[in-house]
Write an enzyme that holds these catalytic residues in place. Structure first.
Site, PDB file in Angstrom:
ATOM      1  N   ASN A   9       0.869  -1.267   0.047  1.00 33.27           N
ATOM      2  CA  ASN A   9       0.222  -0.011   0.077  1.00 33.27           C
ATOM      3  C   ASN A   9       1.040   1.104  -0.045  1.00 33.27           C
ATOM      4  O   ASN A   9       1.525   1.476   0.800  1.00 33.27           O
ATOM      5  CB  ASN A   9      -1.151   0.032   1.346  1.00 33.27           C
ATOM      6  N   HIS A  12       0.940   6.332   2.107  1.00 33.28           N
ATOM      7  CA  HIS A  12       1.824   7.163   2.651  1.00 33.28           C
ATOM      8  C   HIS A  12       2.885   7.942   2.132  1.00 33.28           C
ATOM      9  O   HIS A  12       3.756   8.382   2.471  1.00 33.28           O
ATOM     10  CB  HIS A  12       2.164   6.513   4.001  1.00 33.28           C
ATOM     11  N   HIS A  45      -5.534   3.592  -1.668  1.00 34.48           N
ATOM     12  CA  HIS A  45      -6.920   4.130  -1.151  1.00 34.48           C
ATOM     13  C   HIS A  45      -7.076   5.504  -1.579  1.00 34.48           C
ATOM     14  O   HIS A  45      -6.722   6.363  -1.099  1.00 34.48           O
ATOM     15  CB  HIS A  45      -6.717   4.093   0.459  1.00 34.48           C
ATOM     16  N   ARG A  47      -9.461   8.380  -0.909  1.00 39.79           N
ATOM     17  CA  ARG A  47     -10.429   8.786   0.004  1.00 39.79           C
ATOM     18  C   ARG A  47     -11.100   9.904  -0.465  1.00 39.79           C
ATOM     19  O   ARG A  47     -10.620  10.681  -1.318  1.00 39.79           O
ATOM     20  CB  ARG A  47      -9.567   9.153   1.361  1.00 39.79           C
ATOM     21  N   ARG A  51      -6.981  12.962   0.929  1.00 38.43           N
ATOM     22  CA  ARG A  51      -5.840  13.451   1.720  1.00 38.43           C
ATOM     23  C   ARG A  51      -4.457  12.981   1.433  1.00 38.43           C
ATOM     24  O   ARG A  51      -3.241  13.331   1.774  1.00 38.43           O
ATOM     25  CB  ARG A  51      -6.140  13.113   3.419  1.00 38.43           C
ATOM     26  N   GLU A  72      -8.586   0.611  -3.032  1.00 41.21           N
ATOM     27  CA  GLU A  72      -9.500   0.739  -1.954  1.00 41.21           C
ATOM     28  C   GLU A  72     -10.370   1.753  -2.021  1.00 41.21           C
ATOM     29  O   GLU A  72      -9.983   2.779  -2.111  1.00 41.21           O
ATOM     30  CB  GLU A  72      -8.369   1.178  -0.612  1.00 41.21           C
ATOM     31  N   THR A 103      -8.304   3.614   8.447  1.00 41.22           N
ATOM     32  CA  THR A 103      -9.626   2.708   8.682  1.00 41.22           C
ATOM     33  C   THR A 103      -9.779   1.909   9.775  1.00 41.22           C
ATOM     34  O   THR A 103      -8.805   1.183  10.152  1.00 41.22           O
ATOM     35  CB  THR A 103      -9.428   1.515   7.428  1.00 41.22           C
ATOM     36  N   GLU A 153     -11.011  -9.515   3.170  1.00 39.52           N
ATOM     37  CA  GLU A 153      -9.762  -8.962   3.836  1.00 39.52           C
ATOM     38  C   GLU A 153      -9.970  -8.885   5.125  1.00 39.52           C
ATOM     39  O   GLU A 153     -10.909  -8.026   5.686  1.00 39.52           O
ATOM     40  CB  GLU A 153      -9.142  -7.777   3.065  1.00 39.52           C
ATOM     41  N   HIS A 193      -3.496  -4.335   7.863  1.00 38.31           N
ATOM     42  CA  HIS A 193      -3.649  -3.367   8.840  1.00 38.31           C
ATOM     43  C   HIS A 193      -2.803  -3.461   9.781  1.00 38.31           C
ATOM     44  O   HIS A 193      -2.958  -4.311  10.729  1.00 38.31           O
ATOM     45  CB  HIS A 193      -4.955  -2.984   9.290  1.00 38.31           C
TER      46      HIS A 193
HETATM   47  N1  PXP Z   1      -5.713  -3.205   4.190  1.00 40.70           N
HETATM   48  C1  PXP Z   1      -6.728  -2.135   4.242  1.00 40.70           C
HETATM   49  C2  PXP Z   1      -8.070  -2.586   3.655  1.00 40.70           C
HETATM   50  C3  PXP Z   1      -6.640  -0.770   4.808  1.00 40.70           C
HETATM   51  O1  PXP Z   1      -7.268  -0.065   4.633  1.00 40.70           O
HETATM   52  C4  PXP Z   1      -5.185  -0.537   5.014  1.00 40.70           C
HETATM   53  C5  PXP Z   1      -4.965   0.811   5.275  1.00 40.70           C
HETATM   54  O2  PXP Z   1      -4.947   1.568   4.313  1.00 40.70           O
HETATM   55  C6  PXP Z   1      -4.027  -1.746   4.730  1.00 40.70           C
HETATM   56  C7  PXP Z   1      -4.446  -2.847   4.561  1.00 40.70           C
HETATM   57  C8  PXP Z   1      -2.634  -1.358   5.212  1.00 40.70           C
HETATM   58  O3  PXP Z   1      -2.650  -1.211   6.389  1.00 40.70           O
HETATM   59  P1  PXP Z   1      -1.230  -0.461   6.779  1.00 40.70           P
HETATM   60  O4  PXP Z   1      -1.029   0.675   6.215  1.00 40.70           O
HETATM   61  O5  PXP Z   1      -1.363  -0.085   8.393  1.00 40.70           O
HETATM   62  O6  PXP Z   1      -0.229  -1.542   6.576  1.00 40.70           O
END
Ligand code: PXP
Length: 251
Positions: A9, A12, A45, A47, A51, A72, A103, A153, A193
């Site tokens: 992901n 960030h 993602h 949003r 952001r 996402e 999330t 998931e 997550h």
């Molecule tokens: N899976 C989902 C559905 C999420 O919303 C996120 C965070 O955007 C992640 C995985 C990844 O989480 P993290 O960034 O904490 O590794």
């Protein structure tokens, strides 16, 4: 044994870029590095408040990266419209609250079956592999199955955030049991997550899981050792946990 895919992901990377409003660091460049480091897919993602990931990022990620994109998205008409325009390989429906930092929990599929079922059907018809982000709870799994979602998931946030060892064990057990139920229901099962180098192995060892999605920790760790290195190390820990079985877990 099922291979465990790693979805990286890159939200960030965009968070850091947006702190200065320019174009550096570019999440599309990060996606290219992730591919080289052993990622199997890229997750982003979009949003409602934009952001981190922007509409232009989604356009470029759909067009310019060598890996399948997992979009996402909240279950809103705006996001459905965008998904149907880009037709990403995968779409993961997540709950979204305006003020949340990340999330916070899974979807309440049980209370929203008709509405979510329509999103699953529309995205599936467009060729997207649709997943529902849920807490590891049996009633949510059954509801996801009933509305025809091919993938779920499981939210690993409570497991990763558990403070005591006994709480962490209990949260892990919920994930193990839910992954086994998902498999019995014929659902492809992913998780993610909050996963880190310290927390990933017991989750990666769950043989019913086929994909982990990991972001924030990898991007944070990249500050110290580089993005490729952090992804390679995560990939290595996942592969090691799978091959050693770590006491292969089934419910
Ligand atoms: N899976 C989902 C559905 C999420 O919303 C996120 C965070 O955007 C992640 C995985 C990844 O989480 P993290 O960034 O904490 O590794």
């Amino acid at each position: 044994m099922k291979r465990l895919r790693l979805g990286v992901n890159i939200d960030h990377v965009a968070t850091i870029r947006n702190a200065r409003g320019g174009s550096h660091p570019d999440p599309v460049r990060a996606a290219g590095l992730a591919a080289r480091a052993g990622a199997d897919g890229i997750t982003a993602h979009l949003r409602e408040d934009r952001r981190h990931i922007s509409d232009d990022d989604i356009t470029r990620l759909s067009r310019d990266i060598p890996l399948p994109l997992n979009l996402e998205m909240a279950a809103t008409p705006e996001m459905l419209d965008i998904a149907l325009r880009h037709r990403p390989a995968a779409a993961c429906i997540v709950p979204e609250k305006r003020k949340e930092i990340t999330t916070e929990g899974g979807l309440d599929v049980v209370s929203d079956m008709d509405r979510l079922g329509n999103f699953v059907a529309d995205l599936g018809a467009a060729g997207c592999r649709v997943s529902l982000f849920i807490d590891p709870e049996f009633d949510q799994l059954h509801a996801a199955c009933k509305i025809g979602a091919p993938v779920v998931e499981l939210h690993t946030g409570s497991y990763c955030g558990a403070v005591s060892e006994s709480d962490r064990e209990a949260e892990l057990a919920r994930i193990v049991e839910s992954a086994a139920v998902a498999e019995r229901l014929g659902l492809e099962c992913h998780a993610g997550h909050g996963l880190t180098f310290e927390t990933v192995a017991p989750v990666a060892a769950i043989t019913s899981l086929t994909e982990l999605n990991i972001g924030h920790f990898l991007v944070g760790e990249a500050i110290f050792g580089g993005l490729e290195s952090s992804i390679r190390r995560m990939r290595g820990l996942m592969d090691k946990a799978r091959s050693h079985g770590l006491g292969i877990r089934t419910a």
